[in-house]
Design a protein around this motif. Structure first.
Motif, PDB file in Angstrom:
ATOM      1  N   ASN A  48      13.475  71.520  65.071  1.00  0.00           N
ATOM      2  CA  ASN A  48      12.607  71.915  66.167  1.00  0.00           C
ATOM      3  C   ASN A  48      12.247  70.679  66.993  1.00  0.00           C
ATOM      4  O   ASN A  48      11.724  69.729  66.425  1.00  0.00           O
ATOM      5  CB  ASN A  48      11.351  72.575  65.623  1.00  0.00           C
ATOM      6  CG  ASN A  48      10.529  73.212  66.719  1.00  0.00           C
ATOM      7  OD1 ASN A  48      11.017  73.508  67.794  1.00  0.00           O
ATOM      8  ND2 ASN A  48       9.256  73.409  66.438  1.00  0.00           N
ATOM      9  N   PRO A  49      12.545  70.645  68.280  1.00  0.00           N
ATOM     10  CA  PRO A  49      13.279  71.656  69.030  1.00  0.00           C
ATOM     11  C   PRO A  49      14.774  71.575  68.738  1.00  0.00           C
ATOM     12  O   PRO A  49      15.266  70.553  68.255  1.00  0.00           O
ATOM     13  CB  PRO A  49      12.995  71.287  70.481  1.00  0.00           C
ATOM     14  CG  PRO A  49      12.781  69.811  70.459  1.00  0.00           C
ATOM     15  CD  PRO A  49      12.126  69.511  69.134  1.00  0.00           C
ATOM     16  N   SER A  50      15.471  72.634  69.063  1.00  0.00           N
ATOM     17  CA  SER A  50      16.915  72.678  68.820  1.00  0.00           C
ATOM     18  C   SER A  50      17.721  72.218  70.033  1.00  0.00           C
ATOM     19  O   SER A  50      18.939  72.095  69.963  1.00  0.00           O
ATOM     20  CB  SER A  50      17.341  74.088  68.424  1.00  0.00           C
ATOM     21  OG  SER A  50      17.043  75.003  69.463  1.00  0.00           O
ATOM     22  N   ILE A  51      17.035  71.969  71.139  1.00  0.00           N
ATOM     23  CA  ILE A  51      17.667  71.455  72.364  1.00  0.00           C
ATOM     24  C   ILE A  51      16.850  70.266  72.848  1.00  0.00           C
ATOM     25  O   ILE A  51      15.616  70.338  72.930  1.00  0.00           O
ATOM     26  CB  ILE A  51      17.739  72.533  73.464  1.00  0.00           C
ATOM     27  CG1 ILE A  51      18.613  73.698  73.003  1.00  0.00           C
ATOM     28  CG2 ILE A  51      18.261  71.946  74.774  1.00  0.00           C
ATOM     29  CD1 ILE A  51      18.629  74.875  73.961  1.00  0.00           C
ATOM     30  N   LEU A  52      17.529  69.158  73.141  1.00  0.00           N
ATOM     31  CA  LEU A  52      16.886  67.971  73.697  1.00  0.00           C
ATOM     32  C   LEU A  52      17.408  67.749  75.104  1.00  0.00           C
ATOM     33  O   LEU A  52      18.606  67.577  75.303  1.00  0.00           O
ATOM     34  CB  LEU A  52      17.177  66.744  72.825  1.00  0.00           C
ATOM     35  CG  LEU A  52      16.688  66.811  71.378  1.00  0.00           C
ATOM     36  CD1 LEU A  52      17.148  65.565  70.614  1.00  0.00           C
ATOM     37  CD2 LEU A  52      15.179  66.934  71.323  1.00  0.00           C
ATOM     38  N   ASP A  58      17.866  55.805  78.364  1.00  0.00           N
ATOM     39  CA  ASP A  58      16.858  55.125  77.538  1.00  0.00           C
ATOM     40  C   ASP A  58      15.616  55.967  77.259  1.00  0.00           C
ATOM     41  O   ASP A  58      14.655  55.471  76.680  1.00  0.00           O
ATOM     42  CB  ASP A  58      16.445  53.770  78.128  1.00  0.00           C
ATOM     43  CG  ASP A  58      17.591  52.779  78.137  1.00  0.00           C
ATOM     44  OD1 ASP A  58      18.426  52.840  77.216  1.00  0.00           O
ATOM     45  OD2 ASP A  58      17.652  51.953  79.052  1.00  0.00           O
ATOM     46  N   GLU A  59      15.601  57.225  77.689  1.00  0.00           N
ATOM     47  CA  GLU A  59      14.474  58.111  77.367  1.00  0.00           C
ATOM     48  C   GLU A  59      14.532  58.485  75.888  1.00  0.00           C
ATOM     49  O   GLU A  59      15.612  58.696  75.340  1.00  0.00           O
ATOM     50  CB  GLU A  59      14.548  59.371  78.227  1.00  0.00           C
ATOM     51  CG  GLU A  59      13.407  60.334  77.995  1.00  0.00           C
ATOM     52  CD  GLU A  59      13.484  61.569  78.886  1.00  0.00           C
ATOM     53  OE1 GLU A  59      12.577  62.390  78.804  1.00  0.00           O
ATOM     54  OE2 GLU A  59      14.474  61.711  79.659  1.00  0.00           O
ATOM     55  N   GLU A  60      13.377  58.555  75.254  1.00  0.00           N
ATOM     56  CA  GLU A  60      13.310  58.918  73.836  1.00  0.00           C
ATOM     57  C   GLU A  60      12.735  60.314  73.667  1.00  0.00           C
ATOM     58  O   GLU A  60      11.835  60.719  74.406  1.00  0.00           O
ATOM     59  CB  GLU A  60      12.464  57.908  73.061  1.00  0.00           C
ATOM     60  CG  GLU A  60      13.109  56.534  73.010  1.00  0.00           C
ATOM     61  CD  GLU A  60      12.344  55.555  72.145  1.00  0.00           C
ATOM     62  OE1 GLU A  60      11.233  55.882  71.671  1.00  0.00           O
ATOM     63  OE2 GLU A  60      12.869  54.444  71.942  1.00  0.00           O
ATOM     64  N   LYS A  61      13.269  61.024  72.686  1.00  0.00           N
ATOM     65  CA  LYS A  61      12.799  62.365  72.317  1.00  0.00           C
ATOM     66  C   LYS A  61      12.668  62.424  70.805  1.00  0.00           C
ATOM     67  O   LYS A  61      13.445  61.796  70.080  1.00  0.00           O
ATOM     68  CB  LYS A  61      13.788  63.455  72.764  1.00  0.00           C
ATOM     69  CG  LYS A  61      13.991  63.572  74.246  1.00  0.00           C
ATOM     70  CD  LYS A  61      12.859  64.336  74.872  1.00  0.00           C
ATOM     71  CE  LYS A  61      13.136  64.544  76.365  1.00  0.00           C
ATOM     72  NZ  LYS A  61      12.104  65.318  77.001  1.00  0.00           N
ATOM     73  N   SER A  62      11.722  63.196  70.323  1.00  0.00           N
ATOM     74  CA  SER A  62      11.535  63.378  68.882  1.00  0.00           C
ATOM     75  C   SER A  62      11.840  64.811  68.498  1.00  0.00           C
ATOM     76  O   SER A  62      11.701  65.733  69.305  1.00  0.00           O
ATOM     77  CB  SER A  62      10.101  63.045  68.485  1.00  0.00           C
ATOM     78  OG  SER A  62       9.836  61.680  68.706  1.00  0.00           O
TER      79      SER A  62
END
Length: 100
Positions: A48-52, A58-62
């Protein structure tokens, strides 16, 4: 996309475990990655989430990975699976190892 921790390891699964991961987009801006899970035998994995969706380089997502044993399966061995993030062109693989 670049993984800070390329693999997920659970030394002994006795209940539900949640693991947080952060990834960085090292590819072009406006990239969208969808996850595909190959769960180890006897294990249920949700992401979760299943789509980033990245808007810039250089953007970060968790994201969070929840790992839990299936109630009907007893095991005393290592089982293997993987998470595959893909934008349709590139694929990033994270192996999963669980002692179940």
């Amino acid at each position: 996309m670049d993984f800070n921790y390329p693999s997920i390891s659970v030394p002994e699964l006795k209940g539900k475990v949640t693991v947080s991961r952060t990834v960085k987009n090292v590819g072009p801006p406006r990239s969208t990655y969808k996850v595909r899970v190959r769960s180890p035998p006897g294990i249920t994995i949700t992401v979760n989430p299943s789509i980033l969706k990245f808007k810039k380089s250089d953007e970060e997502k968790s994201f969070k990975v929840t790992i839990k044993p299936n109630n009907d399966v007893e095991s005393q061995d290592f089982v293997f699976g993987e998470l595959l993030w893909s934008d349709g062109i590139h694929t990033v693989r994270s192996p999963i190892v669980v002692f179940h």
